[in-house]
Design a protein around this motif. Structure first.
Motif, PDB file in Angstrom:
ATOM      1  N   PRO A 181       0.764  -1.259  -0.220  1.00  0.00           N
ATOM      2  CA  PRO A 181       0.106  -0.154  -0.182  1.00  0.00           C
ATOM      3  C   PRO A 181       0.968   1.108  -0.277  1.00  0.00           C
ATOM      4  CG  PRO A 181      -0.083  -0.929   2.600  1.00  0.00           C
ATOM      5  CD  PRO A 181       0.659  -1.691   1.091  1.00  0.00           C
ATOM      6  N   ARG A 182       0.530   2.099  -1.157  1.00  0.00           N
ATOM      7  CA  ARG A 182       1.320   3.708  -0.814  1.00  0.00           C
ATOM      8  C   ARG A 182       0.246   4.380   0.095  1.00  0.00           C
ATOM      9  NH1 ARG A 182       3.497   6.076  -5.794  1.00  0.00           N
ATOM     10  NH2 ARG A 182       4.115   3.520  -6.918  1.00  0.00           N
ATOM     11  N   TRP A 183      -0.696   4.194  -0.119  1.00  0.00           N
ATOM     12  CA  TRP A 183      -0.892   5.602   1.180  1.00  0.00           C
ATOM     13  C   TRP A 183      -2.200   5.050   2.414  1.00  0.00           C
ATOM     14  CZ3 TRP A 183       0.439   9.200  -0.536  1.00  0.00           C
ATOM     15  CH2 TRP A 183       1.253   9.572  -2.327  1.00  0.00           C
ATOM     16  N   PHE A 184      -2.208   5.753   3.368  1.00  0.00           N
ATOM     17  CA  PHE A 184      -2.517   5.110   4.871  1.00  0.00           C
ATOM     18  C   PHE A 184      -3.766   6.446   5.399  1.00  0.00           C
ATOM     19  CE2 PHE A 184       1.275   3.107   3.869  1.00  0.00           C
ATOM     20  CZ  PHE A 184       0.952   1.927   4.563  1.00  0.00           C
ATOM     21  N   LEU A 185      -4.252   6.215   6.314  1.00  0.00           N
ATOM     22  CA  LEU A 185      -5.371   6.700   7.032  1.00  0.00           C
ATOM     23  C   LEU A 185      -5.252   6.612   8.503  1.00  0.00           C
ATOM     24  CD1 LEU A 185      -8.318   5.609   5.219  1.00  0.00           C
ATOM     25  CD2 LEU A 185      -7.740   6.912   4.582  1.00  0.00           C
ATOM     26  N   VAL A 186      -6.054   7.696   9.298  1.00  0.00           N
ATOM     27  CA  VAL A 186      -5.840   6.849  10.576  1.00  0.00           C
ATOM     28  C   VAL A 186      -7.123   8.227  10.926  1.00  0.00           C
ATOM     29  CG1 VAL A 186      -3.129   7.987  10.835  1.00  0.00           C
ATOM     30  CG2 VAL A 186      -5.722   9.632  10.885  1.00  0.00           C
ATOM     31  N   ASP A 187      -8.247   7.367  12.320  1.00  0.00           N
ATOM     32  CA  ASP A 187      -9.345   7.701  12.036  1.00  0.00           C
ATOM     33  C   ASP A 187      -8.702   8.547  13.427  1.00  0.00           C
ATOM     34  OD1 ASP A 187     -10.164   5.516  10.798  1.00  0.00           O
ATOM     35  OD2 ASP A 187     -10.787   4.280  12.177  1.00  0.00           O
ATOM     36  N   ILE A 188      -9.299   9.509  13.615  1.00  0.00           N
ATOM     37  CA  ILE A 188      -9.822  11.055  14.678  1.00  0.00           C
ATOM     38  C   ILE A 188     -11.234  10.727  14.801  1.00  0.00           C
ATOM     39  CG2 ILE A 188      -7.449  12.345  13.113  1.00  0.00           C
ATOM     40  CD1 ILE A 188      -9.727  13.914  11.996  1.00  0.00           C
ATOM     41  N   ARG A 189     -10.839  11.575  16.370  1.00  0.00           N
ATOM     42  CA  ARG A 189     -12.543  11.586  17.143  1.00  0.00           C
ATOM     43  C   ARG A 189     -12.582  12.521  17.254  1.00  0.00           C
ATOM     44  NH1 ARG A 189     -13.072   7.492  20.855  1.00  0.00           N
ATOM     45  NH2 ARG A 189     -12.004   8.323  21.938  1.00  0.00           N
ATOM     46  N   LEU A 190     -13.542  13.696  17.335  1.00  0.00           N
ATOM     47  CA  LEU A 190     -14.174  15.246  17.440  1.00  0.00           C
ATOM     48  C   LEU A 190     -13.842  15.043  18.875  1.00  0.00           C
ATOM     49  CD1 LEU A 190     -15.048  17.679  17.299  1.00  0.00           C
ATOM     50  CD2 LEU A 190     -16.752  17.093  17.924  1.00  0.00           C
ATOM     51  N   VAL A 191     -12.780  15.849  19.737  1.00  0.00           N
ATOM     52  CA  VAL A 191     -12.748  16.044  20.882  1.00  0.00           C
ATOM     53  C   VAL A 191     -13.103  17.670  21.188  1.00  0.00           C
ATOM     54  CG1 VAL A 191     -11.026  17.306  22.954  1.00  0.00           C
ATOM     55  CG2 VAL A 191     -10.704  15.160  20.945  1.00  0.00           C
ATOM     56  N   LYS A 192     -13.421  18.403  20.787  1.00  0.00           N
ATOM     57  CA  LYS A 192     -14.563  19.479  21.032  1.00  0.00           C
ATOM     58  C   LYS A 192     -14.225  20.794  19.473  1.00  0.00           C
ATOM     59  CE  LYS A 192     -10.583  22.369  23.197  1.00  0.00           C
ATOM     60  NZ  LYS A 192     -11.064  22.520  25.033  1.00  0.00           N
ATOM     61  N   LYS A 193     -15.597  20.893  19.326  1.00  0.00           N
ATOM     62  CA  LYS A 193     -15.378  21.976  18.082  1.00  0.00           C
ATOM     63  C   LYS A 193     -16.037  23.921  19.040  1.00  0.00           C
ATOM     64  CE  LYS A 193     -18.714  24.039  15.409  1.00  0.00           C
ATOM     65  NZ  LYS A 193     -20.478  24.856  14.778  1.00  0.00           N
ATOM     66  N   PHE A 194     -14.639  24.277  18.606  1.00  0.00           N
ATOM     67  CA  PHE A 194     -14.742  25.721  19.689  1.00  0.00           C
ATOM     68  C   PHE A 194     -16.023  26.028  19.376  1.00  0.00           C
ATOM     69  CE2 PHE A 194      -9.700  26.113  18.573  1.00  0.00           C
ATOM     70  CZ  PHE A 194      -9.849  25.153  19.352  1.00  0.00           C
ATOM     71  N   PRO A 195     -16.520  27.275  20.119  1.00  0.00           N
ATOM     72  CA  PRO A 195     -17.809  27.744  19.753  1.00  0.00           C
ATOM     73  C   PRO A 195     -16.933  29.089  19.363  1.00  0.00           C
ATOM     74  CG  PRO A 195     -16.516  28.531  22.142  1.00  0.00           C
ATOM     75  CD  PRO A 195     -15.776  26.973  21.330  1.00  0.00           C
ATOM     76  N   ARG A 196     -16.132  29.784  19.572  1.00  0.00           N
ATOM     77  CA  ARG A 196     -15.643  30.722  17.768  1.00  0.00           C
ATOM     78  C   ARG A 196     -14.506  30.072  16.952  1.00  0.00           C
ATOM     79  NH1 ARG A 196     -15.140  35.769  20.410  1.00  0.00           N
ATOM     80  NH2 ARG A 196     -14.481  34.150  22.709  1.00  0.00           N
ATOM     81  N   ALA A 197     -15.224  30.216  15.918  1.00  0.00           N
ATOM     82  CA  ALA A 197     -13.267  29.768  15.270  1.00  0.00           C
ATOM     83  C   ALA A 197     -12.576  30.721  15.602  1.00  0.00           C
ATOM     84  CB  ALA A 197     -13.374  29.740  13.580  1.00  0.00           C
ATOM     85  N   LEU A 198     -11.115  31.027  15.135  1.00  0.00           N
ATOM     86  CA  LEU A 198      -9.661  31.092  15.439  1.00  0.00           C
ATOM     87  C   LEU A 198      -9.552  31.358  14.459  1.00  0.00           C
ATOM     88  CD1 LEU A 198      -7.608  32.194  17.554  1.00  0.00           C
ATOM     89  CD2 LEU A 198      -6.513  30.069  17.769  1.00  0.00           C
ATOM     90  N   SER A 199      -9.508  32.283  13.603  1.00  0.00           N
ATOM     91  CA  SER A 199      -9.288  32.170  12.123  1.00  0.00           C
ATOM     92  C   SER A 199      -7.628  32.710  12.311  1.00  0.00           C
ATOM     93  CB  SER A 199      -9.543  34.011  11.995  1.00  0.00           C
ATOM     94  OG  SER A 199      -9.185  34.864  12.834  1.00  0.00           O
ATOM     95  N   LEU A 200      -7.246  32.110  11.046  1.00  0.00           N
ATOM     96  CA  LEU A 200      -5.596  32.471  10.161  1.00  0.00           C
ATOM     97  C   LEU A 200      -5.259  33.660  10.284  1.00  0.00           C
ATOM     98  CD1 LEU A 200      -3.320  31.096   8.821  1.00  0.00           C
ATOM     99  CD2 LEU A 200      -4.457  32.061   6.572  1.00  0.00           C
ATOM    100  N   GLU A 201      -6.252  35.000  10.868  1.00  0.00           N
ATOM    101  CA  GLU A 201      -5.551  36.350  10.870  1.00  0.00           C
ATOM    102  C   GLU A 201      -5.293  36.431  12.731  1.00  0.00           C
ATOM    103  OE1 GLU A 201      -8.512  39.064  10.355  1.00  0.00           O
ATOM    104  OE2 GLU A 201      -7.425  40.806  10.355  1.00  0.00           O
ATOM    105  N   GLN A 202      -6.077  36.056  13.140  1.00  0.00           N
ATOM    106  CA  GLN A 202      -6.148  35.904  14.725  1.00  0.00           C
ATOM    107  C   GLN A 202      -4.727  35.161  14.804  1.00  0.00           C
ATOM    108  OE1 GLN A 202      -9.985  34.311  15.663  1.00  0.00           O
ATOM    109  NE2 GLN A 202     -10.066  36.499  16.782  1.00  0.00           N
ATOM    110  N   LEU A 203      -4.809  34.430  14.442  1.00  0.00           N
ATOM    111  CA  LEU A 203      -3.881  33.268  14.421  1.00  0.00           C
ATOM    112  C   LEU A 203      -2.042  33.830  14.379  1.00  0.00           C
ATOM    113  CD1 LEU A 203      -4.501  29.371  13.228  1.00  0.00           C
ATOM    114  CD2 LEU A 203      -3.883  30.041  15.826  1.00  0.00           C
ATOM    115  N   ARG A 204      -1.617  35.079  13.384  1.00  0.00           N
ATOM    116  CA  ARG A 204      -0.796  35.376  12.389  1.00  0.00           C
ATOM    117  C   ARG A 204      -0.583  36.436  13.589  1.00  0.00           C
ATOM    118  NH1 ARG A 204       0.308  33.693   7.824  1.00  0.00           N
ATOM    119  NH2 ARG A 204      -1.081  33.152   6.006  1.00  0.00           N
ATOM    120  N   GLY A 205      -1.286  36.743  14.567  1.00  0.00           N
ATOM    121  CA  GLY A 205      -1.389  37.436  15.534  1.00  0.00           C
ATOM    122  C   GLY A 205      -0.539  37.494  16.725  1.00  0.00           C
TER     123      GLY A 205
END
Length: 163
Positions: A95-119
């Motif tokens: 096999p050349r390609w692989f997967l992992v399984d992920i589970r939700l831990v939490k969805k943020f009440p408000r997204a943290l935008s790329l612009e905010q991250l840059r700051g």
DNA sequence: GCCAACGTTGGC
DNA sequence: GCCAACGTTGGC
């Protein structure tokens, strides 16, 4: 030692709300067809945490946290000629390609935008913020993870203690 | 092994 | 929609 990651997805393809609605809020992370990203998938361990990032949308943003619940295993979509992720160069014996399984831990009440991250101080070297960065699966340094987590805590305080 | 051409990603 | 950055392909 726990490792940290970032999983990138276009919300029109698979969004955090799709993950919220998934059975057991778990999904296989399909469609990675980049060798560097694949190698990161293969080095993931059960229990690792990751940010869920929405790309190619307005605004691009980290929208939640997920956890690796199954380590890398062969991507059978690559074997399926009807799949959009079919790759005839990947065969079950090698096999050349692989997967992992992920589970939700939490969805943020408000997204943290790329612009905010840059700051945010301390994220200067973060892979996501690098110019031209396109990796759909990427490592996050522990100190970067702590910075973002800390900021989220601050926001929570602000929410519960207005003024 | 080089590198031009091409397709894709993703912020803006 | 534009376009810079990047990865892959394939001729040589």
């Amino acid at each position: 030692m726990k490792q940290y990651w970032l999983f990138k997805s276009e919300p029109t393809t698979f969004s955090i709300d799709d993950l919220v609605k998934s059975p057991r809020q778990t999904t296989c992370w399909e469609g990675v067809r980049n060798y560097q990203a694949r190698n990161f998938l293969k080095s993931m361990k059960v229990g690792d945490l990751g940010f869920f990032y929405h790309s190619n949308t307005d605004p691009p943003a980290i929208v939640g946290i997920v956890q690796v619940v199954k380590a890398a295993y062969p991507d059978c979509f690559a074997f399926d000629s009807k799949s959009r992720y079919f790759d005839p160069r990947s065969v079950p014996d090698v096999p050349r390609w692989f997967l992992v399984d992920i589970r939700l831990v939490k969805k943020f009440p408000r997204a943290l935008s790329l612009e905010q991250l840059r700051g945010i101080n301390g994220l200067e070297k973060m892979e996501l913020l690098r110019k031209g960065s396109r990796l759909s699966v990427q490592p996050v340094r522990p100190e970067e993870w702590q910075r973002v987590e800390g900021l989220l805590q601050d926001r929570k305080m602000t929410q519960s203690n207005p003024r």
